[in-house]
Enzyme design. Structure first.
Site, PDB file in Angstrom:
ATOM      1  N   ASP A  82      50.903  50.299  35.839  1.00 14.75           N
ATOM      2  CA  ASP A  82      50.815  50.457  34.385  1.00 14.75           C
ATOM      3  C   ASP A  82      51.393  51.815  34.006  1.00 14.75           C
ATOM      4  O   ASP A  82      50.745  52.837  34.209  1.00 14.75           O
ATOM      5  CB  ASP A  82      49.361  50.400  33.924  1.00 14.75           C
ATOM      6  CG  ASP A  82      48.707  49.054  34.154  1.00 14.75           C
ATOM      7  OD1 ASP A  82      48.640  48.279  33.201  1.00 14.75           O
ATOM      8  OD2 ASP A  82      48.265  48.797  35.291  1.00 14.75           O
ATOM      9  N   ARG A  90      50.390  56.160  35.391  1.00 13.46           N
ATOM     10  CA  ARG A  90      50.083  56.197  36.826  1.00 13.46           C
ATOM     11  C   ARG A  90      50.979  57.220  37.525  1.00 13.46           C
ATOM     12  O   ARG A  90      50.528  57.937  38.403  1.00 13.46           O
ATOM     13  CB  ARG A  90      50.287  54.809  37.456  1.00 13.46           C
ATOM     14  CG  ARG A  90      49.502  53.688  36.780  1.00 13.46           C
ATOM     15  CD  ARG A  90      48.009  53.875  36.817  1.00 13.46           C
ATOM     16  NE  ARG A  90      47.307  52.733  36.243  1.00 13.46           N
ATOM     17  CZ  ARG A  90      46.439  52.806  35.245  1.00 13.46           C
ATOM     18  NH1 ARG A  90      46.157  53.982  34.694  1.00 13.46           N
ATOM     19  NH2 ARG A  90      45.832  51.732  34.790  1.00 13.46           N
ATOM     20  N   ARG A 152      47.260  52.881  22.421  1.00 15.92           N
ATOM     21  CA  ARG A 152      48.179  52.101  23.255  1.00 15.92           C
ATOM     22  C   ARG A 152      49.019  51.137  22.404  1.00 15.92           C
ATOM     23  O   ARG A 152      50.015  50.594  22.892  1.00 15.92           O
ATOM     24  CB  ARG A 152      47.391  51.324  24.301  1.00 15.92           C
ATOM     25  CG  ARG A 152      46.557  52.214  25.211  1.00 15.92           C
ATOM     26  CD  ARG A 152      45.583  51.401  26.040  1.00 15.92           C
ATOM     27  NE  ARG A 152      46.266  50.560  27.006  1.00 15.92           N
ATOM     28  CZ  ARG A 152      45.683  49.569  27.669  1.00 15.92           C
ATOM     29  NH1 ARG A 152      44.408  49.268  27.437  1.00 15.92           N
ATOM     30  NH2 ARG A 152      46.372  48.865  28.547  1.00 15.92           N
ATOM     31  N   LYS A 182      51.971  42.857  27.059  1.00 15.65           N
ATOM     32  CA  LYS A 182      50.551  42.549  27.151  1.00 15.65           C
ATOM     33  C   LYS A 182      49.853  42.844  25.820  1.00 15.65           C
ATOM     34  O   LYS A 182      50.401  43.572  24.989  1.00 15.65           O
ATOM     35  CB  LYS A 182      49.913  43.356  28.290  1.00 15.65           C
ATOM     36  CG  LYS A 182      50.020  44.878  28.156  1.00 15.65           C
ATOM     37  CD  LYS A 182      49.590  45.558  29.438  1.00 15.65           C
ATOM     38  CE  LYS A 182      49.601  47.059  29.289  1.00 15.65           C
ATOM     39  NZ  LYS A 182      49.322  47.747  30.556  1.00 15.65           N
ATOM     40  N   HIS A 183      48.679  42.247  25.558  1.00 14.50           N
ATOM     41  CA  HIS A 183      47.856  41.337  26.361  1.00 14.50           C
ATOM     42  C   HIS A 183      47.782  40.021  25.585  1.00 14.50           C
ATOM     43  O   HIS A 183      47.100  39.971  24.557  1.00 14.50           O
ATOM     44  CB  HIS A 183      46.456  41.892  26.562  1.00 14.50           C
ATOM     45  CG  HIS A 183      46.388  43.268  27.153  1.00 14.50           C
ATOM     46  ND1 HIS A 183      46.555  44.424  26.398  1.00 14.50           N
ATOM     47  CD2 HIS A 183      46.177  43.692  28.426  1.00 14.50           C
ATOM     48  CE1 HIS A 183      46.430  45.475  27.184  1.00 14.50           C
ATOM     49  NE2 HIS A 183      46.197  45.069  28.427  1.00 14.50           N
ATOM     50  N   HIS A 195      37.114  45.118  30.176  1.00 13.11           N
ATOM     51  CA  HIS A 195      36.712  45.606  31.500  1.00 13.11           C
ATOM     52  C   HIS A 195      35.222  45.360  31.729  1.00 13.11           C
ATOM     53  O   HIS A 195      34.764  45.304  32.878  1.00 13.11           O
ATOM     54  CB  HIS A 195      36.996  47.109  31.632  1.00 13.11           C
ATOM     55  CG  HIS A 195      38.454  47.449  31.650  1.00 13.11           C
ATOM     56  ND1 HIS A 195      39.183  47.601  30.504  1.00 13.11           N
ATOM     57  CD2 HIS A 195      39.310  47.657  32.687  1.00 13.11           C
ATOM     58  CE1 HIS A 195      40.441  47.898  30.823  1.00 13.11           C
ATOM     59  NE2 HIS A 195      40.543  47.938  32.139  1.00 13.11           N
ATOM     60  N   ASP A 267      45.782  39.611  33.661  1.00 13.87           N
ATOM     61  CA  ASP A 267      45.170  40.932  33.684  1.00 13.87           C
ATOM     62  C   ASP A 267      44.263  40.988  34.909  1.00 13.87           C
ATOM     63  O   ASP A 267      43.987  39.962  35.551  1.00 13.87           O
ATOM     64  CB  ASP A 267      44.388  41.176  32.394  1.00 13.87           C
ATOM     65  CG  ASP A 267      44.256  42.664  32.064  1.00 13.87           C
ATOM     66  OD1 ASP A 267      44.544  43.494  32.941  1.00 13.87           O
ATOM     67  OD2 ASP A 267      43.853  42.984  30.930  1.00 13.87           O
TER      68      ASP A 267
END
Length: 490
Positions: A82, A90, A152, A182-183, A195, A267
């Site tokens: 990501d 990352r 985001r 995404k998503h 999550h 995901d």
């Protein structure tokens, strides 16, 4: 007829080795550390679809390039991570991203700038050997208190999100790195974090089509190589199931009505919306049956649990709950993606300068900063979301002349801080203060005594307190902080 048929692979319902290889080909595994474990290399030789990398896998660009080269020596893997820029990074997990995120790019609303930023991100990934970026985020962020999307997203405006999603896809894929939009079918109207639970987007089909789906339809027309599912239930479409497990979402809508024939990536299945409802193995089987091609397993499953996921897929085929043709179709799509990797690669350009340029254009200033006098910077701590992780943010090292302190708003001693700030410039830095009552109360207490203070919002600038100077950065990336610091010292 699939290019990878039961005959060509030697697969039958009773051929466990061949069937297990097909099952493995749908998985994106993760592993700890900065070197590839032997089991990962062995699994890649035995058909593992690829890997998903996280911040804990990255120490430097050189180390990551060596890691991905080692992974490729064992097979032809999809190597994903990501890299959205902004808060979700990352490559720069330990220092903060040199690129502003989508909210900042949406605030500027220059599609060529967005294309250049994502092209530079793609160049960085290409140098490191990554071939699939789980970006851009195409969610239309209509819920101000959305705990997982926020900065985001490019915007709450579907048309703006759509045009910048297209620019991001084009910028990435020009470098030979596949985009993963995404998503799907949209996570921007949620007030829960997938999550932790299954969020709900309870809208009509008309609203879904005219709002959530607009950026995805544009991305499909732009040729995105992959699309990621959302662990979000949309009752009018998916009933009580999340989209990741819904054939109505992935097969009937995405494949059928929208005509998408690229790779569908789930995901992460270790997110609680899946792992605590149907389990890892159950989620894998249901997602494949619904229409996913690659299953992102997330960072939590162990080697043993990955084996159990493979076994669950094999058992589902043998028991008639998952057609082997569905696995063949998935592996076939991933094979076509790998072919594209080989034909689309190009030499990277010089990058990252565009990141600071974009952050400078995004930052917004209200009021006129006074010259700094022995400045005290109070950074109001905000718990990181699980999507972002513990990425550094704030004004270190951009204001070397300042004293910088990070405080928890529910524990901080406001009177003591005000005493410490006497006869000094006071700069209060917050992140998404609109989502945290304790942050707003703490900042308001400081401003009551110090209306001359400067407030810097490094999230979405929804709550705007009365202050002498207010700066909105639309994100907490390293580039956003530098752009704000430049305004304070100009």
């Amino acid at each position: 007829m699939s290019e990878i048929s039961a005959t060509s692979t030697g697969v039958s319902a009773t051929d466990d080795p061949g069937l297990r290889r097909l099952a493995a080909g749908t998985l994106l595994a993760a592993f700890p550390g900065t070197t590839a474990p032997e089991w990962v290399l062995r699994d890649l030789e035995n058909g593992l679809g690829g890997v998903t990398l996280f911040g804990f896998n990255v120490a430097s660009a050189e180390q990551l390039a060596a890691l991905t080269a080692r992974l490729r020596s064992a097979g032809d893997p999809v190597i994903s991570l990501d890299e959205e820029g902004g808060d979700v990074t990352r490559l720069a997990y330990h220092v903060g991203s040199p690129y502003p995120g989508n909210a900042a790019l949406g605030a500027v609303d220059d599609v060529e700038l967005t294309r250049r930023v994502y092209r530079s991100i793609g160049d960085d990934l290409l140098r490191c050997g990554v071939n699939l970026d789980m970006a851009p985020d195409a969610d239309v962020n209509t819920a101000d208190d959305n705990p997982v999307i926020g900065t985001r997203s490019f915007s709450a405006d579907p048309a703006l999100v759509a045009r910048h999603t297209v620019a991001a896809v084009e910028g990435l894929q020009e470098t030979g790195v596949a985009a993963c939009v995404k998503h799907f079918p949209g996570h921007g109207a949620t007030r829960q974090d997938s999550h932790l639970e299954i969020p709900t987007v309870d809208v009509s089909r008309e609203v879904l089509w005219e709002r959530e789906l607009v950026p995805f339809r544009a991305a499909i027309s732009a040729g995105t190589k992959s699309i990621m599912t959302a662990h979000v239930r949309v009752p009018v479409l998916t009933g009580s199931a999340p989209a990741t497990l819904s054939s109505a979402a992935l097969t009937e809508l995405l494949r059928g009505e929208l005509g998408y024939d690229g790779v569908v990536v789930s995901d992460a299945l270790d997110m609680h919306a899946i792992s605590r409802s149907v389990g890892l193995g159950g989620g894998a089987v249901l997602s494949l049956a619904a229409g996913s091609d690659l299953l992102c397993l997330g960072p939590l499953p162990t080697f043993e649990e990955i084996r159990e996921i493979e076994s669950a897929i094999v058992s589902a085929v043998r028991e008639g709950r998952l057609p082997v043709s569905r696995l063949e179709e998935a592996v076939d799509r991933v094979a076509r993606l790998r072919t594209w990797f080989g034909t689309a690669r190009r030499e990277p350009r010089d990058g990252q300068v565009i990141g600071l340029t974009a952050a400078r254009r995004a930052v917004r200033l209200s009021g006129a900063p006074a010259p700094l006098v022995d400045p005290l910077v109070v950074e109001v701590d905000t718990p990181p979301s699980m999507a972002v992780g513990d990425v550094p943010w704030g004004f270190t090292p951009w204001l070397p002349q300042a004293e910088i302190t990070r405080v928890k708003p529910d524990e901080a001693d406001a009177p003591a801080l005000l005493t410490h700030a006497k006869d000094r410039s006071l700069i209060i830095v917050v992140k998404d203060a609109h989502r945290h009552d304790e942050s707003r109360s703490f900042v308001s207490a400081l401003l009551t005594a110090r209306p001359d203070a400067t407030v810097v919002e490094m999230g979405l600038p929804i709550w705007r307190p009365t202050a002498a100077t207010y700066i909105a950065t639309y994100g907490a990336a390293r580039a956003n902080a530098q752009a704000a610091a430049e305004l304070l010292t100009a």
